[in-house]
Design an enzyme around this catalytic site. Structure first.
Site, PDB file in Angstrom:
ATOM      1  N   GLY A  38       0.811  -1.211   0.000  1.00 42.81           N
ATOM      2  CA  GLY A  38       0.000   0.000   0.000  1.00 42.81           C
ATOM      3  C   GLY A  38       0.846   1.263   0.000  1.00 42.81           C
ATOM      4  O   GLY A  38       0.330   2.357   0.231  1.00 42.81           O
ATOM      5  N   ASP A  81      -1.700   8.526  -6.180  1.00 40.93           N
ATOM      6  CA  ASP A  81      -0.418   7.823  -6.174  1.00 40.93           C
ATOM      7  C   ASP A  81       0.526   8.351  -7.255  1.00 40.93           C
ATOM      8  O   ASP A  81       1.703   8.603  -7.005  1.00 40.93           O
ATOM      9  CB  ASP A  81      -0.621   6.321  -6.400  1.00 40.93           C
TER      10      ASP A  81
HETATM   11  P1  ADP Z   1       1.514  -1.365  -4.146  1.00 48.66           P
HETATM   12  O1  ADP Z   1       1.396  -0.347  -5.240  1.00 48.66           O
HETATM   13  O2  ADP Z   1       0.729  -1.022  -2.952  1.00 48.66           O
HETATM   14  O3  ADP Z   1       2.926  -1.695  -3.808  1.00 48.66           O
HETATM   15  P2  ADP Z   1       0.265  -3.012  -6.144  1.00 48.66           P
HETATM   16  O4  ADP Z   1      -0.334  -4.363  -6.097  1.00 48.66           O
HETATM   17  O5  ADP Z   1      -0.551  -1.887  -6.647  1.00 48.66           O
HETATM   18  O6  ADP Z   1       0.868  -2.731  -4.694  1.00 48.66           O
HETATM   19  O7  ADP Z   1       1.569  -3.047  -7.072  1.00 48.66           O
HETATM   20  C1  ADP Z   1       2.555  -4.047  -6.892  1.00 48.66           C
HETATM   21  C2  ADP Z   1       2.995  -4.576  -8.241  1.00 48.66           C
HETATM   22  O8  ADP Z   1       3.774  -3.580  -8.941  1.00 48.66           O
HETATM   23  C3  ADP Z   1       3.923  -5.770  -8.136  1.00 48.66           C
HETATM   24  O9  ADP Z   1       3.209  -6.972  -7.995  1.00 48.66           O
HETATM   25  C4  ADP Z   1       4.673  -5.678  -9.459  1.00 48.66           C
HETATM   26  O10 ADP Z   1       3.903  -6.222 -10.507  1.00 48.66           O
HETATM   27  C5  ADP Z   1       4.818  -4.192  -9.673  1.00 48.66           C
HETATM   28  N1  ADP Z   1       6.102  -3.725  -9.102  1.00 48.66           N
HETATM   29  C6  ADP Z   1       6.301  -2.993  -7.994  1.00 48.66           C
HETATM   30  N2  ADP Z   1       7.634  -2.773  -7.775  1.00 48.66           N
HETATM   31  C7  ADP Z   1       8.284  -3.377  -8.787  1.00 48.66           C
HETATM   32  C8  ADP Z   1       9.670  -3.533  -9.133  1.00 48.66           C
HETATM   33  N3  ADP Z   1      10.643  -3.018  -8.406  1.00 48.66           N
HETATM   34  N4  ADP Z   1       9.961  -4.242 -10.258  1.00 48.66           N
HETATM   35  C9  ADP Z   1       8.981  -4.774 -11.017  1.00 48.66           C
HETATM   36  N5  ADP Z   1       7.684  -4.675 -10.718  1.00 48.66           N
HETATM   37  C10 ADP Z   1       7.309  -3.996  -9.640  1.00 48.66           C
HETATM   38 MG    MG Z   2      -0.391   0.185  -6.295  1.00 48.52          MG
END
Ligand code: ADP
Ligand code: MG
Length: 375
Positions: free
Chosen positions: A109, A157
């Protein structure tokens, strides 16, 4: 040609679930960020690696179709979504090789997804020589997440990742998309993000249900008030007193929470602007109570974090942050209180046999930074 873009995650200081009611939010960027290093290539394709995920991914920029919504979302979809959104906006991207690294916790989150989108979009725009305003970049990433990925999120965001300013929070009007920087007087204090590490299993279904409840209230209110109403943001505190009991439960409680939370965001911004951190801390507590009792999106773990932290001397306030049902809480504390808060929360969780919480201390960080080919 080589470009490097860094975009932070964010935490919302106050104003939860107000975004889709066209209200106010107050996010700040955190000291955890996604960095993308991009090198131009001749072919119009993108190859990417992420240090946080295995494997390498390649896709063509020539024929980016909307993804099939029934398929599981993969990390490369965020990159494709951003490229798709550039195409939809009429921009032509150059091919690139991307190396991604990140310190933003994934899926807690703190908006690692928006940080990723904004960093990728900025790096690709920089490589392609496109001059975009940051606001446009944020909107493009928002479109990628909503229309390509299929997550119905507000603009907070992406705005926070692209436009935050170090040492400041951003007061964002989710209707007009106007924003204002609010200085955060954190000389002797800091924010401690506490991740409950509870998977947000209910988050999607309950989030959608809250949205529907708010929409249902907005449908019924014109009949009661005898005036048109676009969203709960348009309901005044005075009117609320009159209509609350006439709306079926839980719509009255949901409406009360939204009206009060919008008011709290404005008060918190005013308090921070004049250096009254204690007042912001008090509003954090009221916001959490509203989320717990009126909006019903908290969890036992988040309640425990808020209750246990608030009892420690030197803590000015605490509240859950994000959609709820797990995820994170934030604690505003004097720096000297941090170790005691960590210890108390660790003990409280151990007592209940919950997984140990994770801690992310932060100040208000800068938004997107870009080096190499810039705009
Ligand atoms: P939040 O935005 O709260 O962290 P979300 O489910 O919206 O959670 O987004 C997480 C997703 O974003 C991960 O499952 C991945 O697909 C992508 N993501 C986040 N950070 C990275 C990263 N460093 N490298 C690749 N993909 C990423
Ligand atoms: Mg997200």
């Amino acid at each position: 040609m080589k470009v490097r873009a860094t975009a932070p995650g964010r935490v919302n200081l106050i104003g939860e679930h107000t975004d889709y009611n066209e209200g106010f939010v107050l996010p700040a960027a955190i000291d955890y960020a996604v960095t993308v290093e991009a090198v131009a290539r001749k072919e119009r394709s993108v190859t990417a690696r992420s240090a946080n995920f295995p494997g390498s991914e390649t896709f063509s920029l020539e024929s980016l179709e909307r993804r099939d919504g029934s398929e599981k979302i993969r990390w490369v979809d965020y990159l494709k979504g951003v490229c798709w959104a550039f195409g939809e906006a009429g921009y032509r991207l150059r091919g690139a090789q991307l190396a991604i690294s990140s310190s933003v916790p994934v899926g807690s989150g703190l908006s690692s997804s928006a940080a990723l989108e904004v960093a990728v979009a900025a790096a690709l725009a920089g490589l392609s020589g496109l001059k975009l305003e940051r606001r446009e970049l944020a909107m493009l990433c928002w479109r990628a997440e909503n229309e390509y990925i299929g997550v119905r999120c507000g603009v907070m965001d992406q705005f926070a990742a692209a436009l935050s300013r170090a040492g400041h929070a951003m007061l964002l009007d989710c209707r007009s998309l106007e924003y204002e920087y609010i200085p955060l007087p954190l000389e002797r204090c800091r924010l401690l993000i506490v991740d409950s590490r509870v998977p947000r299993a209910l988050a999607v279904s309950e989030y959608n249900r809250r949205r529907e409840e708010c929409e249902a209230a907005v449908e019924q209110l014109p009949g009661l008030l005898e005036r048109p109403l676009r969203s709960l943001r348009d309901l005044s505190a005075k009117e609320l007193v009159w209509v609350e009991g006439q709306l079926p439960d839980p719509l009255g409680r949901r409406s009360r929470y939204i009206v009060e939370e919008n008011e709290r965001v404005k008060r918190a911004a005013a308090a921070l602007r004049s250096g009254r951190l204690e007042e912001y801390g008090r509003l954090m507590g009221l916001s959490h109570t509203g989320l717990r009792d009126l909006y019903e999106v908290s969890s036992p773990e988040l309640d425990e974090i808020v209750e246990a932290a608030t009892a420690v001397p030197g803590v000015l306030g605490a509240r859950m942050t994000g959609a709820g049902f797990g995820g994170c809480a934030i604690v505003l504390l004097e720096r000297e209180a941090e170790s005691q808060v960590r210890q108390r929360l660790g003990e409280a969780f151990a007592c209940r046999r919950w997984r140990e919480p994770s801690f992310y201390p932060t100040f208000a960080a800068a938004g997107l930074t870009l080096s190499g080919g810039g705009f």
